[in-house]
Design a protein around this motif. Structure first.
Motif, PDB file in Angstrom:
ATOM      1  N   GLN A 100     -43.404 -35.527  71.703  1.00 44.59           N
ATOM      2  CA  GLN A 100     -42.291 -34.729  71.185  1.00 44.59           C
ATOM      3  C   GLN A 100     -41.044 -34.983  72.026  1.00 44.59           C
ATOM      4  O   GLN A 100     -41.118 -35.133  73.255  1.00 44.59           O
ATOM      5  CB  GLN A 100     -42.653 -33.240  71.221  1.00 44.59           C
ATOM      6  CG  GLN A 100     -41.596 -32.309  70.646  1.00 44.59           C
ATOM      7  CD  GLN A 100     -40.547 -31.879  71.666  1.00 44.59           C
ATOM      8  OE1 GLN A 100     -40.696 -32.066  72.871  1.00 44.59           O
ATOM      9  NE2 GLN A 100     -39.464 -31.309  71.183  1.00 44.59           N
ATOM     10  N   THR A 101     -39.886 -35.022  71.356  1.00 38.44           N
ATOM     11  CA  THR A 101     -38.618 -35.182  72.075  1.00 38.44           C
ATOM     12  C   THR A 101     -37.489 -34.557  71.266  1.00 38.44           C
ATOM     13  O   THR A 101     -37.536 -34.567  70.026  1.00 38.44           O
ATOM     14  CB  THR A 101     -38.321 -36.670  72.348  1.00 38.44           C
ATOM     15  OG1 THR A 101     -37.177 -36.801  73.196  1.00 38.44           O
ATOM     16  CG2 THR A 101     -38.075 -37.437  71.063  1.00 38.44           C
ATOM     17  N   PRO A 102     -36.492 -33.976  71.915  1.00 35.62           N
ATOM     18  CA  PRO A 102     -35.348 -33.423  71.170  1.00 35.62           C
ATOM     19  C   PRO A 102     -34.628 -34.505  70.374  1.00 35.62           C
ATOM     20  O   PRO A 102     -34.591 -35.670  70.779  1.00 35.62           O
ATOM     21  CB  PRO A 102     -34.445 -32.859  72.282  1.00 35.62           C
ATOM     22  CG  PRO A 102     -35.358 -32.639  73.445  1.00 35.62           C
ATOM     23  CD  PRO A 102     -36.391 -33.714  73.361  1.00 35.62           C
ATOM     24  N   TYR A 103     -34.049 -34.111  69.271  1.00 31.50           N
ATOM     25  CA  TYR A 103     -33.412 -35.038  68.340  1.00 31.50           C
ATOM     26  C   TYR A 103     -31.923 -35.197  68.661  1.00 31.50           C
ATOM     27  O   TYR A 103     -31.200 -34.208  68.812  1.00 31.50           O
ATOM     28  CB  TYR A 103     -33.603 -34.511  66.922  1.00 31.50           C
ATOM     29  CG  TYR A 103     -33.064 -35.386  65.819  1.00 31.50           C
ATOM     30  CD1 TYR A 103     -33.294 -36.758  65.810  1.00 31.50           C
ATOM     31  CD2 TYR A 103     -32.353 -34.833  64.760  1.00 31.50           C
ATOM     32  CE1 TYR A 103     -32.821 -37.557  64.781  1.00 31.50           C
ATOM     33  CE2 TYR A 103     -31.881 -35.620  63.723  1.00 31.50           C
ATOM     34  CZ  TYR A 103     -32.115 -36.989  63.739  1.00 31.50           C
ATOM     35  OH  TYR A 103     -31.650 -37.778  62.719  1.00 31.50           O
ATOM     36  N   PHE A 104     -31.485 -36.438  68.726  1.00 32.68           N
ATOM     37  CA  PHE A 104     -30.104 -36.725  69.104  1.00 32.68           C
ATOM     38  C   PHE A 104     -29.094 -36.048  68.178  1.00 32.68           C
ATOM     39  O   PHE A 104     -28.034 -35.580  68.627  1.00 32.68           O
ATOM     40  CB  PHE A 104     -29.873 -38.242  69.102  1.00 32.68           C
ATOM     41  CG  PHE A 104     -28.452 -38.634  69.415  1.00 32.68           C
ATOM     42  CD1 PHE A 104     -28.015 -38.703  70.720  1.00 32.68           C
ATOM     43  CD2 PHE A 104     -27.551 -38.926  68.396  1.00 32.68           C
ATOM     44  CE1 PHE A 104     -26.700 -39.054  71.012  1.00 32.68           C
ATOM     45  CE2 PHE A 104     -26.244 -39.264  68.665  1.00 32.68           C
ATOM     46  CZ  PHE A 104     -25.813 -39.339  69.991  1.00 32.68           C
ATOM     47  N   TRP A 105     -29.401 -35.966  66.898  1.00 29.73           N
ATOM     48  CA  TRP A 105     -28.410 -35.471  65.939  1.00 29.73           C
ATOM     49  C   TRP A 105     -28.464 -33.957  65.730  1.00 29.73           C
ATOM     50  O   TRP A 105     -27.754 -33.436  64.871  1.00 29.73           O
ATOM     51  CB  TRP A 105     -28.531 -36.218  64.610  1.00 29.73           C
ATOM     52  CG  TRP A 105     -28.111 -37.647  64.747  1.00 29.73           C
ATOM     53  CD1 TRP A 105     -28.907 -38.744  64.702  1.00 29.73           C
ATOM     54  CD2 TRP A 105     -26.786 -38.123  64.990  1.00 29.73           C
ATOM     55  NE1 TRP A 105     -28.175 -39.889  64.907  1.00 29.73           N
ATOM     56  CE2 TRP A 105     -26.857 -39.534  65.084  1.00 29.73           C
ATOM     57  CE3 TRP A 105     -25.544 -37.511  65.156  1.00 29.73           C
ATOM     58  CZ2 TRP A 105     -25.740 -40.329  65.327  1.00 29.73           C
ATOM     59  CZ3 TRP A 105     -24.430 -38.304  65.395  1.00 29.73           C
ATOM     60  CH2 TRP A 105     -24.537 -39.687  65.471  1.00 29.73           C
ATOM     61  N   PHE A 106     -29.241 -33.249  66.521  1.00 26.64           N
ATOM     62  CA  PHE A 106     -29.131 -31.794  66.528  1.00 26.64           C
ATOM     63  C   PHE A 106     -27.890 -31.430  67.339  1.00 26.64           C
ATOM     64  O   PHE A 106     -27.670 -31.987  68.429  1.00 26.64           O
ATOM     65  CB  PHE A 106     -30.376 -31.159  67.145  1.00 26.64           C
ATOM     66  CG  PHE A 106     -30.429 -29.664  67.013  1.00 26.64           C
ATOM     67  CD1 PHE A 106     -30.680 -29.073  65.783  1.00 26.64           C
ATOM     68  CD2 PHE A 106     -30.229 -28.844  68.117  1.00 26.64           C
ATOM     69  CE1 PHE A 106     -30.728 -27.692  65.637  1.00 26.64           C
ATOM     70  CE2 PHE A 106     -30.279 -27.462  67.988  1.00 26.64           C
ATOM     71  CZ  PHE A 106     -30.522 -26.880  66.748  1.00 26.64           C
ATOM     72  N   PRO A 107     -27.036 -30.536  66.862  1.00 34.31           N
ATOM     73  CA  PRO A 107     -25.712 -30.373  67.473  1.00 34.31           C
ATOM     74  C   PRO A 107     -25.683 -29.732  68.859  1.00 34.31           C
ATOM     75  O   PRO A 107     -24.665 -29.842  69.556  1.00 34.31           O
ATOM     76  CB  PRO A 107     -24.955 -29.497  66.464  1.00 34.31           C
ATOM     77  CG  PRO A 107     -26.013 -28.821  65.670  1.00 34.31           C
ATOM     78  CD  PRO A 107     -27.151 -29.770  65.606  1.00 34.31           C
ATOM     79  N   ILE A 108     -26.760 -29.078  69.280  1.00 32.25           N
ATOM     80  CA  ILE A 108     -26.767 -28.436  70.595  1.00 32.25           C
ATOM     81  C   ILE A 108     -27.642 -29.238  71.553  1.00 32.25           C
ATOM     82  O   ILE A 108     -28.811 -29.489  71.280  1.00 32.25           O
ATOM     83  CB  ILE A 108     -27.284 -26.993  70.499  1.00 32.25           C
ATOM     84  CG1 ILE A 108     -26.371 -26.165  69.592  1.00 32.25           C
ATOM     85  CG2 ILE A 108     -27.365 -26.352  71.893  1.00 32.25           C
ATOM     86  CD1 ILE A 108     -26.861 -24.764  69.337  1.00 32.25           C
ATOM     87  N   GLU A 109     -27.066 -29.636  72.675  1.00 27.95           N
ATOM     88  CA  GLU A 109     -27.842 -30.342  73.689  1.00 27.95           C
ATOM     89  C   GLU A 109     -28.868 -29.369  74.268  1.00 27.95           C
ATOM     90  O   GLU A 109     -28.501 -28.300  74.758  1.00 27.95           O
ATOM     91  CB  GLU A 109     -26.910 -30.853  74.796  1.00 27.95           C
ATOM     92  CG  GLU A 109     -27.405 -32.096  75.523  1.00 27.95           C
ATOM     93  CD  GLU A 109     -28.590 -31.839  76.444  1.00 27.95           C
ATOM     94  OE1 GLU A 109     -29.291 -32.798  76.785  1.00 27.95           O
ATOM     95  OE2 GLU A 109     -28.805 -30.675  76.849  1.00 27.95           O
ATOM     96  N   PRO A 110     -30.175 -29.672  74.208  1.00 30.50           N
ATOM     97  CA  PRO A 110     -31.188 -28.663  74.520  1.00 30.50           C
ATOM     98  C   PRO A 110     -31.341 -28.341  76.000  1.00 30.50           C
ATOM     99  O   PRO A 110     -31.921 -27.305  76.340  1.00 30.50           O
ATOM    100  CB  PRO A 110     -32.476 -29.294  73.972  1.00 30.50           C
ATOM    101  CG  PRO A 110     -32.234 -30.764  74.069  1.00 30.50           C
ATOM    102  CD  PRO A 110     -30.781 -30.945  73.764  1.00 30.50           C
ATOM    103  N   HIS A 111     -30.855 -29.199  76.880  1.00 32.92           N
ATOM    104  CA  HIS A 111     -31.057 -28.984  78.307  1.00 32.92           C
ATOM    105  C   HIS A 111     -29.964 -28.126  78.933  1.00 32.92           C
ATOM    106  O   HIS A 111     -30.210 -27.400  79.886  1.00 32.92           O
ATOM    107  CB  HIS A 111     -31.163 -30.331  79.031  1.00 32.92           C
ATOM    108  CG  HIS A 111     -32.225 -31.202  78.453  1.00 32.92           C
ATOM    109  ND1 HIS A 111     -31.940 -32.181  77.510  1.00 32.92           N
ATOM    110  CD2 HIS A 111     -33.564 -31.223  78.637  1.00 32.92           C
ATOM    111  CE1 HIS A 111     -33.070 -32.774  77.160  1.00 32.92           C
ATOM    112  NE2 HIS A 111     -34.061 -32.208  77.814  1.00 32.92           N
ATOM    113  N   ASN A 112     -28.752 -28.221  78.387  1.00 32.95           N
ATOM    114  CA  ASN A 112     -27.678 -27.368  78.905  1.00 32.95           C
ATOM    115  C   ASN A 112     -27.126 -26.412  77.838  1.00 32.95           C
ATOM    116  O   ASN A 112     -26.186 -25.657  78.102  1.00 32.95           O
ATOM    117  CB  ASN A 112     -26.537 -28.208  79.495  1.00 32.95           C
ATOM    118  CG  ASN A 112     -25.902 -29.146  78.483  1.00 32.95           C
ATOM    119  OD1 ASN A 112     -25.849 -28.865  77.282  1.00 32.95           O
ATOM    120  ND2 ASN A 112     -25.409 -30.277  78.956  1.00 32.95           N
ATOM    121  N   MET A 113     -27.718 -26.473  76.648  1.00 30.30           N
ATOM    122  CA  MET A 113     -27.375 -25.556  75.552  1.00 30.30           C
ATOM    123  C   MET A 113     -25.892 -25.580  75.211  1.00 30.30           C
ATOM    124  O   MET A 113     -25.301 -24.569  74.834  1.00 30.30           O
ATOM    125  CB  MET A 113     -27.818 -24.124  75.899  1.00 30.30           C
ATOM    126  CG  MET A 113     -29.304 -23.989  76.180  1.00 30.30           C
ATOM    127  SD  MET A 113     -30.332 -24.626  74.816  1.00 30.30           S
ATOM    128  CE  MET A 113     -29.928 -23.466  73.522  1.00 30.30           C
TER     129      MET A 113
END
Length: 222
Positions: free
Chosen positions: A136-149
């Protein structure tokens, strides 16, 4: 009751969280292996002991699960008969032979290993050491960067990301006091898109995890 249902029930108030829903396909793979072999050998590449607290000890016993946690960061915990920790680099696992384990588990790790070369090495090791994997890995095209929100942070030019790190606290990231720290922080996560993941894991099926209908993360499963 299936293995997946046993875990979801045991985690109580967390049962409807995103993480629990995310894990259900992986738990299905665990149950499949158990029914075939009577035990399940899992390697969690880049994982932590705390993550496996999600699976209650009685469920680990019932499905005869053994977990080896690999991480280059040392972690101090008392090993059990079911869970052990080995310090190592997920991009190079020469101590483990081909198909040594039943399943590789990797949750939000590959985006942190660095360069594309490192990602390729990591993916090759994942595919080599077990016949099944769940990555599993966060998706580049999701608008919120998951590590710094921070919205759109990961879409900005690198130099601008460094400047933002120098000026602001961003979520869990505290403001960098030096250029060196700001650059290292900006380099600490490189999100991937579907085409990149398909290149890294060509023999996998892709699952999409959504939030408010938007793809939030990608799970590659073999």
């Amino acid at each position: 009751m299936s293995f997946a249902d046993s875990v979801v029930k045991a985690v109580g108030p967390w049962r409807k969280t995103l993480r629990t829903r995310r894990l259900k396909p992986f738990l299905g793979i665990v149950e499949e292996v158990f029914r075939e072999r009577g035990e399940v050998q899992i390697i969690d590449v880049g994982g932590t002991r705390n993550y496996w607290n999600l699976v209650p000890p009685e469920v680990m016993e019932q499905y005869n699960i053994f977990v080896t946690v690999i991480n280059f960061k040392s972690e101090s915990f008392e090993p059990t008969s079911r869970i052990q920790f080995i310090q190592g680099d997920g991009c190079s696992l020469p101590d483990f032979g081909d198909k040594k384990f039943d399943i590789v588990h990797s949750n939000s790790v590959i985006e942190h290993v660095g360069t594309w070369k490192n990602m390729t090495q990591y993916a090759n090791e994942v595919r080599r050491i077990a016949p099944r994997y769940w990555v599993q890995t966060p998706y580049f095209w999701f608008p919120i960067e998951p590590h710094n929100m921070t919205p759109f942070y990961h879409w900005l030019p690198f130099s601008l990301r460094v400047k933002l790190n120098m000026r602001f606290n961003l979520g869990n990231w505290t403001r960098s006091k030096t250029i060196d720290n700001a650059v290292r922080t900006a380099e600490s996560s490189r999100l991937l898109d579907c085409a990149m993941l398909k290149e890294l894991f060509p023999d996998a099926k892709r699952r999409v995890e959504r939030v408010m209908l938007l793809p939030k993360s990608i799970i590659m499963v073999r």
